[in-house]
Design a protein around this motif. Structure first.
Motif, PDB file in Angstrom:
ATOM      1  N   PHE A   1      -8.774 168.813  33.283  1.00 42.39           N
ATOM      2  CA  PHE A   1      -7.196 168.914  33.758  1.00 42.39           C
ATOM      3  C   PHE A   1      -6.984 169.653  35.033  1.00 42.39           C
ATOM      4  CE2 PHE A   1      -6.828 168.651  28.936  1.00 42.39           C
ATOM      5  CZ  PHE A   1      -5.881 167.498  29.016  1.00 42.39           C
ATOM      6  N   THR A   2      -8.154 170.391  35.355  1.00 43.93           N
ATOM      7  CA  THR A   2      -7.849 171.047  36.808  1.00 43.93           C
ATOM      8  C   THR A   2      -7.781 170.101  37.750  1.00 43.93           C
ATOM      9  OG1 THR A   2     -10.276 171.378  36.754  1.00 43.93           O
ATOM     10  CG2 THR A   2      -8.802 173.350  35.954  1.00 43.93           C
ATOM     11  N   HIS A   3      -8.534 168.885  37.687  1.00 44.25           N
ATOM     12  CA  HIS A   3      -8.678 167.909  38.767  1.00 44.25           C
ATOM     13  C   HIS A   3      -7.850 166.686  38.536  1.00 44.25           C
ATOM     14  CE1 HIS A   3     -11.907 170.681  39.828  1.00 44.25           C
ATOM     15  NE2 HIS A   3     -11.941 170.049  40.857  1.00 44.25           N
TER      16      HIS A   3
ATOM     17  N   HIS B   1      -4.332 164.263  41.384  1.00 44.97           N
ATOM     18  CA  HIS B   1      -4.339 164.353  42.842  1.00 44.97           C
ATOM     19  C   HIS B   1      -4.229 163.344  43.563  1.00 44.97           C
ATOM     20  CE1 HIS B   1      -4.208 168.835  42.554  1.00 44.97           C
ATOM     21  NE2 HIS B   1      -5.341 168.891  41.807  1.00 44.97           N
TER      22      HIS B   1
END
Ligand SMILES: *Cc1c(COP(=O)(O)O)cnc(C)c1O
Length: 422
Positions: free
Chosen positions: A26-28, A31
């Motif tokens: 989820f952090t990446h 984007h």
């Protein structure tokens, strides 16, 4: 990052979920939308970290940002897409043709204090107009005095006679025109000519003109200070300020901003950009309505004078016409000397449309009695009680009816017979 490589990362680094598919990182995620979809408005950039692919790129950005190069940042305190877009717009809007630079501050007052900090040193002397925004006076009398910087307040009508007040230590002449609450117009070009000859920097609080009504850099000003809180933003929903300078004066301002960490967030910057798109039509609408209310007030028996420089009756009207491109929704009126505090309260309290508040520049009408005795030292106010109004975008007839009811309530406490016989 292409989605293939993300998937590969997930496959390598995360154990399979009970369902068998890899856990999403989820952090990446998310984007990767390209800039192909272009919209009328910029996106809001919410940021702290600015990211780089290499340490060389990070070092290059750090060096450029420290040096104050345009549009460089290695951390969001130096700027983001949104705040730099706003700073550009303000520099171009405030100083067209003068190649100005602008820095953003979290309020108009912080723009005032940052500008004064940036261009003075212990032992310096400031000449400040007696008609300035009250908190500017409190700042120079408080913190700046503590740092060994003295201030003398001068008559806003001084014009070129300001030269008589210049001391060897004088480094800054600080102006505001029209004056807060009392609306004196200063002969700014004459003062700037003296200052330039004597090597002194001129600063002006140009919030009133915001940004439609004056060209302070054409007057010769070096540093223009703005409360964007007012008409630039225009909706009473945020606080922000800016300092706009000629390019050769950028370095001391940028050093102060960098070392103190002064900056603004993307959401508020975006709202100022949006407000700015309609500032010209709003200011012109405020101006038209305010002139109607001002003329109505001039004819009221309770009123001794109306302090709006756009009126021919104003003592500085000729100077105003020479230097300004119009007026706005803000002005004061003076009640007859002898009007009591109870009568003032009866006039302003519990109006239907005019709210009691200290700010101005939003879409709404505001009213506030001026506490002038506390914010003048060289030129004490000798008239009757002053009331400042901001005329908003409500129908003018309704605003006049609201004030008319206020005068009726006031007159129930006794009618003032004027010494001037008006
Ligand atoms: C409101 C105002 C300020 C201060 O702006 P804030 O954003 O409220 O701190 C400064 N100067 C003038 C003339 C103002 O009207």
């Amino acid at each position: 990052m292409p989605s293939g490589s993300l998937k590969a990362m997930s496959d390598q680094n995360t154990p399979p979920t009970p369902a068998g598919s890899p856990a999403p990182l989820f952090t990446h995620l998310g984007h990767d939308i390209s800039r192909r979809i272009r919209t009328v408005n910029l996106p809001v950039n919410r940021a702290s970290s600015v990211v780089f692919d290499t340490i060389e790129a990070a070092n290059e950005a750090s060096a450029a940002a420290s040096a104050g190069k345009l549009h460089w940042a290695s951390y969001a305190t130096s700027g983001t897409e949104t705040t730099l877009a706003l700073a550009d717009a303000i520099a171009a809007g405030e100083g067209p043709g003068h190649d100005c630079r602008a820095a953003l501050m979290p309020s108009g007052l912080s723009a005032i204090s940052t500008a004064l900090f940036a261009y003075t040193r212990p032992g310096d002397h400031i000449l400040m107009s007696d008609s300035v925004y009250g908190p500017a006076r409190i700042f120079v009398q408080g913190l700046l005095t503590q740092y060994g910087i003295r201030t003398t307040f001068f008559d806003p009508k001084a014009g070129a006679h300001i030269e008589d007040l210049i001391e060897p230590a004088t480094k800054v002449i600080y102006l505001e025109s029209p004056g807060s609450y009392t609306f004196e117009i200063q002969d700014v070009p004459a003062i700037c000519a003296v200052a330039r000859r004597r090597g002194i920097r001129t600063m002006i609080d140009n919030t009133y003109a915001s940004p439609v009504l004056a060209r302070p850099f054409d007057w010769g000003i070096d540093i223009s200070i703005l409360a964007l809180t007012k008409y630039w933003a225009g909706h009473a929903d945020l606080l922000m300020g800016a300092v706009v300078v000629r390019p050769e004066l950028w370095s001391p301002l940028w050093t102060t901003v960098r070392q103190t960490g002064i900056c603004v967030g993307g959401d508020d910057a975006w709202l100022v950009l949006r407000g700015m798109r309609t500032v010209e039509v709003r200011v012109r609408a405020h101006e038209k309505a305010a002139l109607e209310v001002a003329r109505w007030l001039e004819a009221r028996p309770e009123v001794a004078s109306v302090l709006n420089p756009a009126l021919p009756s104003h003592p500085d009207h000729a100077l105003f016409q020479r230097d300004f491109l119009g007026s706005n929704g803000l002005f004061s009126f003076e009640l007859k000397p002898g009007t009591t505090p109870e009568q003032v309260a009866a006039l302003v309290n519990r109006r239907r449309l005019f709210k009691i508040a200290y700010s101005w520049g939003g879409y709404e009408s505001l009213i506030v009695p001026g506490q002038i005795s506390q914010i003048r030292s060289t030129t004490p106010w000798t008239g009757g009680p002053l009331i400042r109004v901001h005329i908003g975008l409500e129908p003018v007839a309704e605003l006049i009816a609201d004030l008319s009811e206020g005068f009726d309530t006031m007159n129930q406490l006794g009618v003032i017979t004027s010494p001037s016989g008006k």
